[in-house]
Design a protein around this motif. Sequence first.
Motif, PDB file in Angstrom:
ATOM      1  N   SER A 168       0.825  -1.207   0.000  1.00 33.85           N
ATOM      2  CA  SER A 168       0.000   0.000   0.000  1.00 33.85           C
ATOM      3  C   SER A 168       0.859   1.257   0.000  1.00 33.85           C
ATOM      4  CB  SER A 168      -0.974   0.011   1.183  1.00 33.85           C
ATOM      5  OG  SER A 168      -0.315   0.300   2.391  1.00 33.85           O
ATOM      6  N   LEU A 169       2.023   1.185   0.629  1.00 33.80           N
ATOM      7  CA  LEU A 169       2.935   2.333   0.602  1.00 33.80           C
ATOM      8  C   LEU A 169       3.397   2.594  -0.827  1.00 33.80           C
ATOM      9  CD1 LEU A 169       5.057   1.602   3.783  1.00 33.80           C
ATOM     10  CD2 LEU A 169       3.128   3.180   3.532  1.00 33.80           C
ATOM     11  N   PHE A 170       3.607   1.524  -1.586  1.00 33.15           N
ATOM     12  CA  PHE A 170       3.988   1.669  -2.990  1.00 33.15           C
ATOM     13  C   PHE A 170       2.864   2.335  -3.773  1.00 33.15           C
ATOM     14  CE2 PHE A 170       3.929   0.100  -7.340  1.00 33.15           C
ATOM     15  CZ  PHE A 170       5.178   0.506  -7.766  1.00 33.15           C
ATOM     16  N   VAL A 171       1.623   1.886  -3.544  1.00 33.61           N
ATOM     17  CA  VAL A 171       0.471   2.452  -4.244  1.00 33.61           C
ATOM     18  C   VAL A 171       0.299   3.927  -3.870  1.00 33.61           C
ATOM     19  CG1 VAL A 171      -2.047   2.366  -4.492  1.00 33.61           C
ATOM     20  CG2 VAL A 171      -0.725   0.248  -4.530  1.00 33.61           C
TER      21      VAL A 171
ATOM     22  N   ASN B 277       0.818   9.678  -5.316  1.00 30.13           N
ATOM     23  CA  ASN B 277       1.426  10.981  -5.057  1.00 30.13           C
ATOM     24  C   ASN B 277       2.245  11.442  -6.264  1.00 30.13           C
ATOM     25  OD1 ASN B 277       2.086  13.252  -3.445  1.00 30.13           O
ATOM     26  ND2 ASN B 277       4.025  12.288  -2.894  1.00 30.13           N
ATOM     27  N   GLU B 278       3.057  10.554  -6.820  1.00 31.64           N
ATOM     28  CA  GLU B 278       3.890  10.888  -7.979  1.00 31.64           C
ATOM     29  C   GLU B 278       3.048  11.237  -9.207  1.00 31.64           C
ATOM     30  OE1 GLU B 278       6.386   7.503  -8.568  1.00 31.64           O
ATOM     31  OE2 GLU B 278       7.462   7.817  -6.680  1.00 31.64           O
ATOM     32  N   GLN B 279       1.916  10.558  -9.356  1.00 29.04           N
ATOM     33  CA  GLN B 279       1.036  10.777 -10.511  1.00 29.04           C
ATOM     34  C   GLN B 279       0.037  11.910 -10.270  1.00 29.04           C
ATOM     35  OE1 GLN B 279       1.526   9.011 -13.397  1.00 29.04           O
ATOM     36  NE2 GLN B 279       3.274   8.162 -12.297  1.00 29.04           N
ATOM     37  N   ASP B 280       0.073  12.479  -9.073  1.00 25.20           N
ATOM     38  CA  ASP B 280      -0.869  13.528  -8.678  1.00 25.20           C
ATOM     39  C   ASP B 280      -2.310  13.050  -8.853  1.00 25.20           C
ATOM     40  OD1 ASP B 280      -1.468  16.020  -7.581  1.00 25.20           O
ATOM     41  OD2 ASP B 280      -1.625  16.977  -9.547  1.00 25.20           O
ATOM     42  N   ARG B 281      -2.567  11.832  -8.362  1.00 27.89           N
ATOM     43  CA  ARG B 281      -3.890  11.211  -8.439  1.00 27.89           C
ATOM     44  C   ARG B 281      -4.393  10.925  -7.031  1.00 27.89           C
ATOM     45  NH1 ARG B 281      -6.125  11.646 -13.495  1.00 27.89           N
ATOM     46  NH2 ARG B 281      -4.579  11.119 -15.061  1.00 27.89           N
ATOM     47  N   SER B 282      -5.693  10.744  -6.909  1.00 31.52           N
ATOM     48  CA  SER B 282      -6.304  10.469  -5.605  1.00 31.52           C
ATOM     49  C   SER B 282      -6.695   9.000  -5.490  1.00 31.52           C
ATOM     50  CB  SER B 282      -7.544  11.334  -5.421  1.00 31.52           C
ATOM     51  OG  SER B 282      -8.553  10.936  -6.333  1.00 31.52           O
ATOM     52  N   GLN B 283      -6.961   8.585  -4.248  1.00 31.99           N
ATOM     53  CA  GLN B 283      -7.482   7.231  -4.036  1.00 31.99           C
ATOM     54  C   GLN B 283      -8.829   7.072  -4.732  1.00 31.99           C
ATOM     55  OE1 GLN B 283      -7.589   5.734  -0.023  1.00 31.99           O
ATOM     56  NE2 GLN B 283      -5.684   6.777   0.497  1.00 31.99           N
TER      57      GLN B 283
ATOM     58  N   TRP C 210      -9.804   8.498  -7.490  1.00 34.67           N
ATOM     59  CA  TRP C 210      -9.531   8.291  -8.925  1.00 34.67           C
ATOM     60  C   TRP C 210      -9.152   6.842  -9.183  1.00 34.67           C
ATOM     61  CZ3 TRP C 210      -5.198   6.515 -11.379  1.00 34.67           C
ATOM     62  CH2 TRP C 210      -5.185   6.604 -12.781  1.00 34.67           C
ATOM     63  N   LEU C 211      -8.235   6.309  -8.356  1.00 32.94           N
ATOM     64  CA  LEU C 211      -7.782   4.934  -8.551  1.00 32.94           C
ATOM     65  C   LEU C 211      -8.935   3.960  -8.341  1.00 32.94           C
ATOM     66  CD1 LEU C 211      -5.501   2.945  -9.126  1.00 32.94           C
ATOM     67  CD2 LEU C 211      -4.907   3.042  -6.690  1.00 32.94           C
ATOM     68  N   ALA C 212      -9.762   4.204  -7.344  1.00 31.66           N
ATOM     69  CA  ALA C 212     -10.907   3.328  -7.096  1.00 31.66           C
ATOM     70  C   ALA C 212     -11.847   3.303  -8.300  1.00 31.66           C
ATOM     71  CB  ALA C 212     -11.652   3.786  -5.846  1.00 31.66           C
ATOM     72  N   ARG C 213     -12.123   4.472  -8.853  1.00 32.31           N
ATOM     73  CA  ARG C 213     -12.994   4.528 -10.045  1.00 32.31           C
ATOM     74  C   ARG C 213     -12.355   3.797 -11.212  1.00 32.31           C
ATOM     75  NH1 ARG C 213     -13.613   9.777  -8.241  1.00 32.31           N
ATOM     76  NH2 ARG C 213     -12.102  10.554  -9.766  1.00 32.31           N
ATOM     77  N   LYS C 214     -11.094   4.069 -11.467  1.00 32.14           N
ATOM     78  CA  LYS C 214     -10.399   3.462 -12.605  1.00 32.14           C
ATOM     79  C   LYS C 214     -10.304   1.937 -12.450  1.00 32.14           C
ATOM     80  CE  LYS C 214      -6.732   4.174 -15.737  1.00 32.14           C
ATOM     81  NZ  LYS C 214      -6.989   4.511 -17.071  1.00 32.14           N
ATOM     82  N   ALA C 215     -10.100   1.471 -11.214  1.00 34.65           N
ATOM     83  CA  ALA C 215      -9.953   0.032 -10.959  1.00 34.65           C
ATOM     84  C   ALA C 215     -11.301  -0.655 -10.709  1.00 34.65           C
ATOM     85  CB  ALA C 215      -9.036  -0.182  -9.756  1.00 34.65           C
ATOM     86  N   LYS C 216     -12.373   0.146 -10.651  1.00 36.32           N
ATOM     87  CA  LYS C 216     -13.707  -0.392 -10.389  1.00 36.32           C
ATOM     88  C   LYS C 216     -13.750  -1.139  -9.050  1.00 36.32           C
ATOM     89  CE  LYS C 216     -14.874  -0.500 -15.221  1.00 36.32           C
ATOM     90  NZ  LYS C 216     -15.037  -1.254 -16.415  1.00 36.32           N
ATOM     91  N   VAL C 217     -13.213  -0.452  -8.031  1.00 34.13           N
ATOM     92  CA  VAL C 217     -13.203  -0.955  -6.660  1.00 34.13           C
ATOM     93  C   VAL C 217     -13.896   0.109  -5.812  1.00 34.13           C
ATOM     94  CG1 VAL C 217     -11.708  -1.550  -4.701  1.00 34.13           C
ATOM     95  CG2 VAL C 217     -11.025  -2.188  -7.019  1.00 34.13           C
TER      96      VAL C 217
END
Length: 89
Positions: free
Chosen positions: A16-19, A24-30, A32-39
């Motif tokens: 999770s630290l990697f994620v 942070n590096e991609q300037d994205r939010s959790q 955003w990732l949840a929507r993109k990953a459908k989680v």
Amino acid sequence: MRSNNETDGLDRPQWSLFVLSWLNEQDRSQAWLARKAKVHQMHLSNCLLGKVQAGIKVLSRLEDAMGMDPGTLLMAVRESVAEPRNAEK
């Protein structure tokens, strides 16, 4: 704010630290990732906090959303829970 085990006092899984670092590096939010990953956002948050274990399906979806090679996060999970081969019993 950068999040890691030393600054937030939480015992987060290593993957999770990697994620979180990637987000942070991609300037994205959790979110955003949840929507993109459908989680579900709450499930992703709980996985990243270490409150629940992330299953293979969730890890696979995260890898796809992040553009990672299949198995990358799964290997990180396995490495974080595996005992060293030469550990004394």
